[in-house]
Design a protein around this motif. Structure first.
Motif, PDB file in Angstrom:
ATOM      1  N   ASP A   1      60.448  74.552  26.396  1.00 11.96           N
ATOM      2  CA  ASP A   1      60.349  73.108  26.199  1.00 11.96           C
ATOM      3  C   ASP A   1      61.684  72.453  25.863  1.00 11.96           C
ATOM      4  O   ASP A   1      61.837  71.243  26.002  1.00 11.96           O
ATOM      5  N   VAL A   2      62.659  73.222  25.386  1.00  8.00           N
ATOM      6  CA  VAL A   2      63.966  72.652  25.031  1.00  8.00           C
ATOM      7  C   VAL A   2      64.814  72.544  26.291  1.00  8.00           C
ATOM      8  O   VAL A   2      65.063  73.548  26.965  1.00  8.00           O
ATOM      9  N   PRO A   3      65.275  71.347  26.661  1.00 10.31           N
ATOM     10  CA  PRO A   3      66.060  71.187  27.896  1.00 10.31           C
ATOM     11  C   PRO A   3      67.332  72.033  27.875  1.00 10.31           C
ATOM     12  O   PRO A   3      67.985  72.169  26.836  1.00 10.31           O
ATOM     13  N   LEU A   4      67.666  72.593  29.015  1.00 12.25           N
ATOM     14  CA  LEU A   4      68.891  73.382  29.122  1.00 12.25           C
ATOM     15  C   LEU A   4      70.121  72.494  29.192  1.00 12.25           C
ATOM     16  O   LEU A   4      71.151  72.793  28.576  1.00 12.25           O
ATOM     17  N   LEU A   5      70.035  71.399  29.952  1.00 13.47           N
ATOM     18  CA  LEU A   5      71.183  70.500  30.109  1.00 13.47           C
ATOM     19  C   LEU A   5      71.282  69.591  28.890  1.00 13.47           C
ATOM     20  O   LEU A   5      71.026  68.386  28.932  1.00 13.47           O
ATOM     21  N   ASN A   6      71.673  70.200  27.807  1.00 10.10           N
ATOM     22  CA  ASN A   6      71.798  69.549  26.516  1.00 10.10           C
ATOM     23  C   ASN A   6      72.967  70.208  25.802  1.00 10.10           C
ATOM     24  O   ASN A   6      73.008  71.433  25.668  1.00 10.10           O
ATOM     25  N   GLU A   7      73.920  69.427  25.335  1.00 13.52           N
ATOM     26  CA  GLU A   7      75.167  69.995  24.822  1.00 13.52           C
ATOM     27  C   GLU A   7      74.970  70.985  23.675  1.00 13.52           C
ATOM     28  O   GLU A   7      75.566  72.068  23.691  1.00 13.52           O
ATOM     29  N   PRO A   8      74.136  70.685  22.659  1.00 19.33           N
ATOM     30  CA  PRO A   8      73.948  71.691  21.600  1.00 19.33           C
ATOM     31  C   PRO A   8      73.352  72.994  22.105  1.00 19.33           C
ATOM     32  O   PRO A   8      73.712  74.079  21.635  1.00 19.33           O
ATOM     33  N   VAL A   9      72.433  72.909  23.062  1.00 19.51           N
ATOM     34  CA  VAL A   9      71.849  74.121  23.635  1.00 19.51           C
ATOM     35  C   VAL A   9      72.912  74.929  24.373  1.00 19.51           C
ATOM     36  O   VAL A   9      72.990  76.159  24.250  1.00 19.51           O
ATOM     37  N   LEU A  10      73.742  74.252  25.141  1.00 19.65           N
ATOM     38  CA  LEU A  10      74.809  74.941  25.860  1.00 19.65           C
ATOM     39  C   LEU A  10      75.798  75.581  24.890  1.00 19.65           C
ATOM     40  O   LEU A  10      76.318  76.673  25.152  1.00 19.65           O
TER      41      LEU A  10
END
Length: 394
Positions: A26-35
């Motif tokens: 559910d957490v988007p991949l194209l997201n700076e903190p995730v990256l």
């Protein structure tokens, strides 16, 4: 104007891979903190110094490749088009340029750039998509084209991380002879269009076509045919006069020439065109090196309606075709998902943005030290905008 490093798609030799959709929940991949979290995890695996919070010591890539030096930085960043790339680096160099931004929004991103900065060398990988077809199944992000420039030991760890972190299937992308030749025909078609201001000789230059015989003999691995730049147009004109050469005049003329002078039928199933090499690109069945196209001369076009040059249009068509080739015909996705995705993707992106002219700046290489300072400044700016990390590192 500050120097802007070249757009990472250009001027580098990449190995080609194709990816199944990346699963991230559910957490988007194209997201700076995730990256940033993925960058931290990959860095730990490359350094081999941390497993579930416990310090360990074993021989990793740095021991296998001692000339690299220590790993200084590992970063995962969203990457946009050439204009977004230039805006980002100009703003990093000049914080007073408030009309520019360092952020790339997920809906406009081409994909992800993974950068590994060692003390003595830098490597990268690009996970790319067609920005006009950004839909994916829920919980997945489709980035079908993977370009990798890394030595084998590091590449193996990186690909394994992609497989295990995203439950993804990663396989080498093998381009067919038809795709390789159609890429060349696309360049030639744009250069010879009535609206083109660029010549075939200037953009293509000397052309080398490599023929291989993988299923015919083990005695002859390949045969290279070199055509001087001044003769490429002659082959193209000759092909236009031949029967059944509407879509591939150059290839048809080359086949006729080889058949007459060498008694070699390059249309035979056991003869493959495995590589083309010219001033604009080097494209083999498993690798790519693409050069930055020249932009149109602003003195001959209306500044209110900027037109892309023939070289730029050829690159746009080639990029779109390569992403579709990597996406395949439903090998990784169910048929109805593949049909839905293809129906929303135009066959060829056409218009360039009004700020397209600034792409010429990105051909100027920047010093690596300046690049690292810029990244540090960008990280500080990004943290101030995005706040806390939304994906905890388990």
């Amino acid at each position: 104007m500050a120097d802007v490093p070249p757009y990472p798609l250009y001027g580098r030799s990449y190995l080609l891979y194709r990816l199944s959709p990346l699963h991230h929940g559910d957490v988007p991949l194209l997201n700076e903190p995730v990256l940033d979290t993925h960058a931290k995890r990959l860095r730990e695996q490359l350094k081999g110094d941390n497993v579930r919070g416990v310090e360990v010591d074993f021989a990793g890539p740095e021991d296998a490749l001692p000339n690299l030096g220590p790993l200084d930085q590992c970063s995962w960043d969203m990457i946009g088009d050439e204009d977004a790339w230039i805006d980002r680096h100009r703003q990093l160099a000049d914080p007073d340029a408030s009309h520019l931004t360092t952020l790339v929004h997920a809906e406009h991103a081409r994909g992800i750039q993974v950068t590994l900065d060692y003390e003595n060398h830098a490597y990268n990988a690009l996970l790319l998509r067609d920005p006009t077809a950004t839909t994916s199944p829920h919980g997945f992000t489709s980035l079908p084209l993977l370009l990798v420039k890394m030595p084998s030991a590091i590449r193996a760890i990186f690909l394994d991380y992609i497989r295990t972190s995203f439950d993804a299937h990663v396989v080498p992308l093998r381009l067919s002879s038809a795709f390789v030749t159609s890429t060349l025909e696309t360049y030639l078609r744009h250069l010879t269009a009535s609206t083109s201001t660029q010549s075939v000789q200037d953009v293509i230059g000397q052309l080398q076509v490599q023929l291989s015989f993988p299923k015919a003999t083990t005695l002859l691995r390949h045969l290279d045919v070199t055509i001087a730049g001044r003769h490429v147009s002659g082959f193209l004109n000759r092909g236009g006069l031949l029967r059944d050469a509407k879509d591939s005049p150059f290839t048809t003329a080359l086949a006729a020439y080889m058949r007459k002078h060498l008694a070699l039928d390059i249309s035979h199933p056991k003869v493959h065109i495995s590589r083309i090499s010219c001033a604009s690109l080097v494209l083999a069945t498993d690798r790519l090196k693409l050069m930055a196209p020249d932009i149109a001369d602003s003195s001959i076009v209306d500044s209110d309606t900027p037109q892309a040059s023939a070289g730029e249009l050829a690159v746009q068509d080639f990029y779109a075709s390569l992403v579709k080739e990597a996406a395949g015909t439903g090998k990784f996705l169910s048929e109805h998902l593949t049909v839905d995705r293809r129906s929303s993707t135009p066959s060829s992106p056409t218009s360039a943005s009004a700020s397209r002219r600034k792409r010429a700046v990105s051909n100027v290489p920047a010093a690596s030290r300046n690049t690292k300072r810029s990244r540090a400044r960008e990280k500080e700016s990004r943290d101030g905008v995005l706040g806390d990390v939304v994906m905890a590192d388990a």
